[in-house]
Design an enzyme around this catalytic site. Structure first.
Site, PDB file in Angstrom:
ATOM      1  N   ARG A   1      91.497  38.676  71.301  1.00 15.83           N
ATOM      2  CA  ARG A   1      90.865  37.377  71.568  1.00 15.83           C
ATOM      3  C   ARG A   1      90.428  36.760  70.244  1.00 15.83           C
ATOM      4  O   ARG A   1      90.017  37.461  69.322  1.00 15.83           O
ATOM      5  CB  ARG A   1      89.649  37.557  72.480  1.00 15.83           C
ATOM      6  CG  ARG A   1      90.024  38.017  73.872  1.00 15.83           C
ATOM      7  CD  ARG A   1      88.817  38.150  74.768  1.00 15.83           C
ATOM      8  NE  ARG A   1      88.112  36.873  74.846  1.00 15.83           N
ATOM      9  CZ  ARG A   1      86.788  36.765  74.908  1.00 15.83           C
ATOM     10  NH1 ARG A   1      86.022  37.839  74.885  1.00 15.83           N
ATOM     11  NH2 ARG A   1      86.222  35.582  74.987  1.00 15.83           N
ATOM     12  N   SER A   2      90.459  35.446  70.156  1.00 15.57           N
ATOM     13  CA  SER A   2      90.089  34.780  68.905  1.00 15.57           C
ATOM     14  C   SER A   2      88.631  35.050  68.537  1.00 15.57           C
ATOM     15  O   SER A   2      88.305  35.189  67.357  1.00 15.57           O
ATOM     16  CB  SER A   2      90.357  33.271  68.990  1.00 15.57           C
ATOM     17  OG  SER A   2      89.567  32.671  69.993  1.00 15.57           O
ATOM     18  N   SER A   3      87.757  35.168  69.526  1.00 12.00           N
ATOM     19  CA  SER A   3      86.344  35.455  69.236  1.00 12.00           C
ATOM     20  C   SER A   3      86.177  36.814  68.572  1.00 12.00           C
ATOM     21  O   SER A   3      85.293  36.998  67.729  1.00 12.00           O
ATOM     22  CB  SER A   3      85.515  35.417  70.526  1.00 12.00           C
ATOM     23  OG  SER A   3      85.515  34.115  71.064  1.00 12.00           O
ATOM     24  N   ILE A   4      87.017  37.769  68.932  1.00 11.29           N
ATOM     25  CA  ILE A   4      86.988  39.103  68.335  1.00 11.29           C
ATOM     26  C   ILE A   4      87.549  39.043  66.910  1.00 11.29           C
ATOM     27  O   ILE A   4      86.997  39.622  65.980  1.00 11.29           O
ATOM     28  CB  ILE A   4      87.794  40.096  69.210  1.00 11.29           C
ATOM     29  CG1 ILE A   4      87.191  40.219  70.609  1.00 11.29           C
ATOM     30  CG2 ILE A   4      87.933  41.449  68.544  1.00 11.29           C
ATOM     31  CD1 ILE A   4      85.763  40.676  70.667  1.00 11.29           C
ATOM     32  N   GLY A   5      88.658  38.326  66.753  1.00 15.05           N
ATOM     33  CA  GLY A   5      89.261  38.166  65.431  1.00 15.05           C
ATOM     34  C   GLY A   5      88.324  37.496  64.443  1.00 15.05           C
ATOM     35  O   GLY A   5      88.306  37.827  63.257  1.00 15.05           O
TER      36      GLY A   5
ATOM     37  N   THR B   1      96.761  51.355  74.961  1.00 11.74           N
ATOM     38  CA  THR B   1      96.068  51.964  73.830  1.00 11.74           C
ATOM     39  C   THR B   1      95.886  50.897  72.767  1.00 11.74           C
ATOM     40  O   THR B   1      96.834  50.200  72.402  1.00 11.74           O
ATOM     41  CB  THR B   1      96.860  53.164  73.277  1.00 11.74           C
ATOM     42  OG1 THR B   1      96.856  54.194  74.275  1.00 11.74           O
ATOM     43  CG2 THR B   1      96.233  53.701  72.001  1.00 11.74           C
ATOM     44  N   LEU B   2      94.670  50.761  72.289  1.00 13.53           N
ATOM     45  CA  LEU B   2      94.329  49.765  71.273  1.00 13.53           C
ATOM     46  C   LEU B   2      94.214  50.451  69.919  1.00 13.53           C
ATOM     47  O   LEU B   2      93.578  51.498  69.802  1.00 13.53           O
ATOM     48  CB  LEU B   2      93.007  49.080  71.638  1.00 13.53           C
ATOM     49  CG  LEU B   2      92.952  48.447  73.029  1.00 13.53           C
ATOM     50  CD1 LEU B   2      91.551  47.933  73.325  1.00 13.53           C
ATOM     51  CD2 LEU B   2      93.983  47.346  73.167  1.00 13.53           C
ATOM     52  N   GLU B   3      94.836  49.879  68.917  1.00  5.44           N
ATOM     53  CA  GLU B   3      94.790  50.396  67.542  1.00  5.44           C
ATOM     54  C   GLU B   3      93.760  49.552  66.799  1.00  5.44           C
ATOM     55  O   GLU B   3      94.086  48.547  66.191  1.00  5.44           O
ATOM     56  CB  GLU B   3      96.170  50.272  66.903  1.00  5.44           C
ATOM     57  CG  GLU B   3      97.261  50.943  67.710  1.00  5.44           C
ATOM     58  CD  GLU B   3      98.556  50.150  67.711  1.00  5.44           C
ATOM     59  OE1 GLU B   3      98.560  48.966  67.334  1.00  5.44           O
ATOM     60  OE2 GLU B   3      99.577  50.723  68.105  1.00  5.44           O
TER      61      GLU B   3
END
EC number: 3.5.4.30
Length: 173
Positions: free
Chosen positions: A93-97, A119-121
Site C-alpha cells: 500500500r502507498s501508505s506503507i511505502g 509470504t511477504l518479504e
C-alpha cells in the site's frame, strides 16, 4: 485488464476466495490484505541458495515490533487466498511505502490457480514499528487470454504459513 473492486466482490466465492473477507478492505481496483502476527528471520548469514536456511520465529505483539534496516523479515498475510482463471498480484500500500516499508523483494506475481497465504518479504528503509493486523498490501487481479493451465503443485502451493525460500529444491532435480 485489471478487475475493479466491484468485479472482485462479484467473484468472491467463485474464482476468487479470500478468507476472512471484509467488504471494508475492498478498494476501487484491489483488496487490502493484513499482516499476520508471526515473522520469520534468517539466523545464519550468509544465506545459501543450495541448502535450507535456518530461521527463528518472532511474534509481533499488540504493542508493536521495531523492524530494523538491513534485515529481511518473512511475514505472511492474515488472509488465505485462492484464485482461478485470473492472475493475482500483490503490491504494498502507498501508505506503507511512505513509511519506508517494502512488502516484497520480487515475489509480487502469483500464478493462476495459486492458493495459500502470501509470504511477504519485508524490509524497511528506516526503523519502523509495525503492528499485527495492519493492512500492509493489496491484491489485484489480471484477466488472461488463451488456454489456461492452473498452478496445482509446487513448492509454495497450499501453504499453511510463512514459506522461507525453497530454491534449494531446484538444485536437487
Amino acid at each position: 485488464m485489471i478487475l475493479t473492486g466491484k468485479e472482485i466482490q462479484k467473484r468472491i466465492g467463485k474464482d476468487i476466495i479470500i478468507t476472512p473477507y471484509s467488504e471494508k478492505q475492498l478498494n476501487p481496483n484491489s483488496y487490502n490484505l493484513r499482516l499476520h502476527e508471526e515473522l520469520l528471520i534468517y539466523t545464519e548469514l550468509p544465506l545459501d541458495m543450495k541448502k535450507p536456511n535456518l530461521t527463528k520465529k518472532q511474534i509481533i505483539p499488540e504493542s508493536g515490533l521495531l523492524l530494523k534496516p538491513g534485515i529481511l523479515y518473512l511475514g505472511r498475510t492474515l488472509e488465505f487466498t485462492e484464485t482461478h482463471h485470473l492472475v493475482p498480484m500483490l503490491e504494498g500500500r502507498s501508505s506503507i511505502g511512505r513509511l519506508g516499508m517494502l512488502v516484497h523483494v520480487t515475489a509480487g506475481f502469483g500464478d493462476v490457480g495459486f492458493k495459500g497465504f502470501w509470504t511477504l518479504e519485508i524490509s524497511v528503509i528506516q526503523p519502523l514499528i509495525v503492528y499485527p493486523g495492519v493492512e500492509v498490501c493489496q491484491i489485484f487481479y489480471h484477466t488472461l487470454e488463451g488456454q489456461i493451465t492452473e498452478y496445482t503443485s509446487g513448492k509454495y502451493q497450499a501453504n499453511q504459513g510463512i514459506q522461507p525460500s525453497m530454491l534449494y529444491q531446484d538444485f536437487e532435480k
